[in-house]
Scaffold this active site. Structure first.
Site, mmCIF file in Angstrom:
data_model
loop_
_atom_site.group_PDB
_atom_site.id
_atom_site.type_symbol
_atom_site.label_atom_id
_atom_site.label_comp_id
_atom_site.label_asym_id
_atom_site.label_seq_id
_atom_site.Cartn_x
_atom_site.Cartn_y
_atom_site.Cartn_z
ATOM 1 N N GLY A 2 0.775 -1.234 0.000
ATOM 2 C CA GLY A 2 0.000 0.000 0.000
ATOM 3 C C GLY A 2 0.805 1.282 0.000
ATOM 4 O O GLY A 2 0.234 2.370 0.109
ATOM 5 N N LYS A 3 2.129 1.210 -0.125
ATOM 6 C CA LYS A 3 2.934 2.432 -0.055
ATOM 7 C C LYS A 3 2.652 3.379 -1.211
ATOM 8 O O LYS A 3 2.533 4.587 -1.010
ATOM 9 C CB LYS A 3 4.423 2.116 0.066
ATOM 10 C CG LYS A 3 5.012 1.392 -1.120
ATOM 11 C CD LYS A 3 6.482 1.057 -0.889
ATOM 12 C CE LYS A 3 7.035 0.293 -2.063
ATOM 13 N NZ LYS A 3 6.774 0.884 -3.367
ATOM 14 N N GLU A 75 9.210 4.626 -4.495
ATOM 15 C CA GLU A 75 10.314 3.724 -4.835
ATOM 16 C C GLU A 75 11.645 4.344 -4.407
ATOM 17 O O GLU A 75 12.669 4.245 -5.084
ATOM 18 C CB GLU A 75 10.321 3.395 -6.333
ATOM 19 C CG GLU A 75 9.024 2.822 -6.877
ATOM 20 C CD GLU A 75 8.605 1.485 -6.269
ATOM 21 O OE1 GLU A 75 9.384 0.885 -5.484
ATOM 22 O OE2 GLU A 75 7.490 1.029 -6.555
#
Length: 161
Positions: A2-3, A75
């Site tokens: 879920g990031k 990321e």
């Protein structure tokens, strides 16, 4: 876990209040210059290539009359440590909030260099509330890489796809 969804949500909430931000990403599954979630949400982003100076990018944008109220990085584990230092300058010298999202370790349980530098410099580190699950059903604690259905523990640190 879920990031990326959370990164998109933070961007949406801030832009809905009239704030303008810069979103950086690197090696997103949706392709270059995209921030995507497994839920299917996608937005444009700035691809933070290996040699990019993210601090200079933001200063250049503001110098050309652009407005930057916040920075989101997804990321972040793929960023170089020097780029993490540049993000720290964004916070310290420009007074902007930087929200960085990423995983800490690779499938070998080794820290990504970008994640290591983030841990060293971050004002605050928060684990996501969404619980990632292992293939066995228990809470996931590590990443795994499979090749032809078999888990592997050797190979290049980063493989996108």
């Amino acid at each position: 876990c879920g990031k990326s969804t959370l990164a998109l949500q933070i961007g949406h909430n801030r832009s809905a209040r009239g704030l303008q931000g810069v979103i950086f990403t690197r090696d997103d599954r949706a392709g270059q210059g995209k921030l995507s979630s497994r839920l299917g949400l996608v937005t444009d982003a700035v691809e933070a290539d290996e040699g990019m100076d993210v601090y200079a990018h933001i200063v250049d944008r503001v110098s050309r009359g652009g407005r930057v109220d916040y920075v989101i990085v997804d990321e972040a584990q793929f960023l170089a440590p020097v780029q993490i230092d540049q993000l720290a300058r964004v916070v310290d010298e420009l007074g902007l909030d930087v929200f960085a999202f990423g995983i800490t370790t690779d499938f070998r349980t080794k820290l990504f260099p970008g994640s290591q530098r983030l841990i060293e410099l971050a004002d605050r580190i928060e684990a996501l509330q969404v619980e990632a699950l292992c293939w066995c059903g228990a809470r996931a604690t590590h990443n795994a890489r499979t090749v032809d259905g078999e888990m592997v523990v050797e190979g290049a640190q980063v493989v996108v796809g």
